[in-house]
Enzyme design. Structure first.
Site, PDB file in Angstrom:
ATOM      1  N   ASP A 116       0.800  -1.234   0.000  1.00 21.92           N
ATOM      2  CA  ASP A 116       0.000   0.000   0.000  1.00 21.92           C
ATOM      3  C   ASP A 116       0.833   1.285   0.000  1.00 21.92           C
ATOM      4  O   ASP A 116       0.309   2.369   0.293  1.00 21.92           O
ATOM      5  CB  ASP A 116      -0.990  -0.017   1.161  1.00 21.92           C
ATOM      6  CG  ASP A 116      -2.210  -0.875   0.836  1.00 21.92           C
ATOM      7  OD1 ASP A 116      -2.478  -1.068  -0.369  1.00 21.92           O
ATOM      8  OD2 ASP A 116      -2.875  -1.353   1.756  1.00 21.92           O
ATOM      9  N   ASP A 179      -6.967  -4.926  -4.156  1.00 22.31           N
ATOM     10  CA  ASP A 179      -6.766  -3.547  -3.697  1.00 22.31           C
ATOM     11  C   ASP A 179      -5.530  -2.916  -4.346  1.00 22.31           C
ATOM     12  O   ASP A 179      -5.440  -1.704  -4.499  1.00 22.31           O
ATOM     13  CB  ASP A 179      -6.560  -3.462  -2.176  1.00 22.31           C
ATOM     14  CG  ASP A 179      -7.294  -4.525  -1.384  1.00 22.31           C
ATOM     15  OD1 ASP A 179      -7.692  -5.540  -1.958  1.00 22.31           O
ATOM     16  OD2 ASP A 179      -7.448  -4.334  -0.171  1.00 22.31           O
TER      17      ASP A 179
END
Ligand code: GLY
Length: 399
Positions: A116, A179
């Site tokens: 991320d 994601d």
């Protein structure tokens, strides 16, 4: 064929308040005022500020340098959107106070970073660089891109989800998640900045593997996919965030819609546009009279029909990006406005200025007993504010 759900959605569309620039401006103002009142707390004591049932993000105990922190940049990215819209330098100056923390995260704490990095650094260092031209932020963003690119696992070339790269963990070896599509813009940006093709290649390869292995023929997606860590051969779909391995996690679908639309923006690969459109049409086909999606579109009968406001705001941004490439897809525009109009209703929009949380009824992940539900999420707030800023004519995109 028009399904029952689609019919409900269409009927509800007619009863929703019109989504006008005035509605967008008022909602943006609510978000900006709330953040202005509390932003200094994040700068005073940097932390994750991801989710909280009461909208008090400082209660989120994840520390800034924790490997699991993927969320600090959502309030900060929102602050930069607010600075652009309001020209109030307070937003800029408070957000800037985090700069040493962002630099230390990708230097002293580099081993404790994960996939991320794109969420964290696109909305902070890249955003600051795009807005101010200050090359110090460019260097930090490029350092983050370097770490992210190093997560590309040969021979397959997926970006490994979670886990440090200097130790073997069987849970994470071979694993990629949907994601991660939203982390690719950091790599495409780094390729543009440096002229180094390898950043582009890593991002494009990951997007291709996602397209081939996560996206089902019917336009739904799985959350995770396992490759054989040694051979790179595709093995099986897996799940960590959706209801189960065959379900259709709404936020994951929204990440994929926006992620493929952004991948198309950078690559002009027609299959990325077609994939984003296919995912978007499927997402819209599942919307019912509540408009805001169920947190998973394939909940079993009897499951609590919880909604995820963050999936709604992310999808709205994805539809907005798609409309820049396919302006004639009027269904996307209608759906985007319906999602935003619904989020602007008091059931979702929380105007209470005693805390920064803006949207009610977000979800964290799988329906784990004891896990907080119907939380405010800083990511839902960010994408809501980004979508509103776009409606208000902002050309600024940090992705
Ligand atoms: N890690 C991204 C999400 O939970 O949606």
């Amino acid at each position: 064929m028009t399904t029952k759900l689609q019919t409900d959605f269409i009927v509800r569309l007619a009863s929703l308040p019109q989504f006008t620039p005035k509605v967008a401006a008022e909602a943006f103002d609510v978000g900006a005022r709330k953040l202005r009142a509390h932003l200094h707390k994040l700068a005073d004591a940097p932390g994750a500020w991801g989710a909280d049932a009461a909208g008090e993000y400082w209660n989120d105990r994840e520390s800034f340098f924790s490997i699991a922190n993927w969320t600090s940049s959502f309030p900060l990215g929102t602050a930069l959107l607010a600075w652009v819209q309001t020209e109030d330098e307070y937003f800029l100056n408070q957000a800037l106070r985090l700069d040493p923390w962002y630099r230390r995260k990708v230097t002293e704490h580099a081993a404790d970073t994960m996939h991320d990095l794109g969420f964290l650094y696109s909305l902070y260092s890249v955003a600051f660089f795009k807005l101010t031209g200050d090359r110090m932020h460019r260097e930090t963003g490029l350092r983050a891109a370097e770490l992210l690119a190093a997560r590309s696992i040969p021979p397959a070339g997926y970006l490994q989800a979670w886990g440090r790269m200097d130790e073997y963990n069987p849970h994470f070896a071979g694993l990629a998640i949907i994601d991660c599509m939203m982390n690719l813009p950091l790599l495409y940006w780094a390729a543009e900045q440096t002229g180094e093709r390898r950043f582009y290649d890593v991002a494009f390869r990951h997007a291709e593997l996602t397209r081939l292995h996560f996206v089902r023929p019917d336009g739904s997606v799985c959350h995770a996919y396992r490759f054989d860590p040694a051979s790179g051969l595709p093995m099986r779909a897996e799940n960590a965030c959706g209801h189960n391995v065959t379900s259709h996690w709404a936020r994951g679908a929204a990440w994929a819609i926006y992620g493929f639309a952004l991948s198309y923006k950078y690559t002009k690969a027609p299959e990325h546009l077609q994939t984003a459109l296919k995912l978007a049409r499927k997402f819209i086909s599942h919307l019912d009279e509540e408009i805001v999606p169920l947190w998973d579109f394939r909940l079993p009968p009897g499951a609590e029909p919880l909604r995820d406001s963050s999936a709604a705001s992310i999808a709205a941004c994805g539809f907005d990006e798609l409309l820049r490439h396919v302006p004639d897809e009027s269904g996307l525009r209608k759906a985007k406005h319906a999602l935003l109009a619904r989020l602007c209703c008091p059931d979702y929009l929380d105007a209470d200025e005693s805390h920064p949380g803006l949207l009610r009824k977000g979800q964290i992940g799988d329906d784990v007993p004891g896990q907080a539900r119907n939380v405010h999420t800083s990511w839902g707030d960010y994408f809501f504010m980004e979508a509103l800023a776009c409606e208000l004519g902002s050309e600024t995109k940090f992705w």
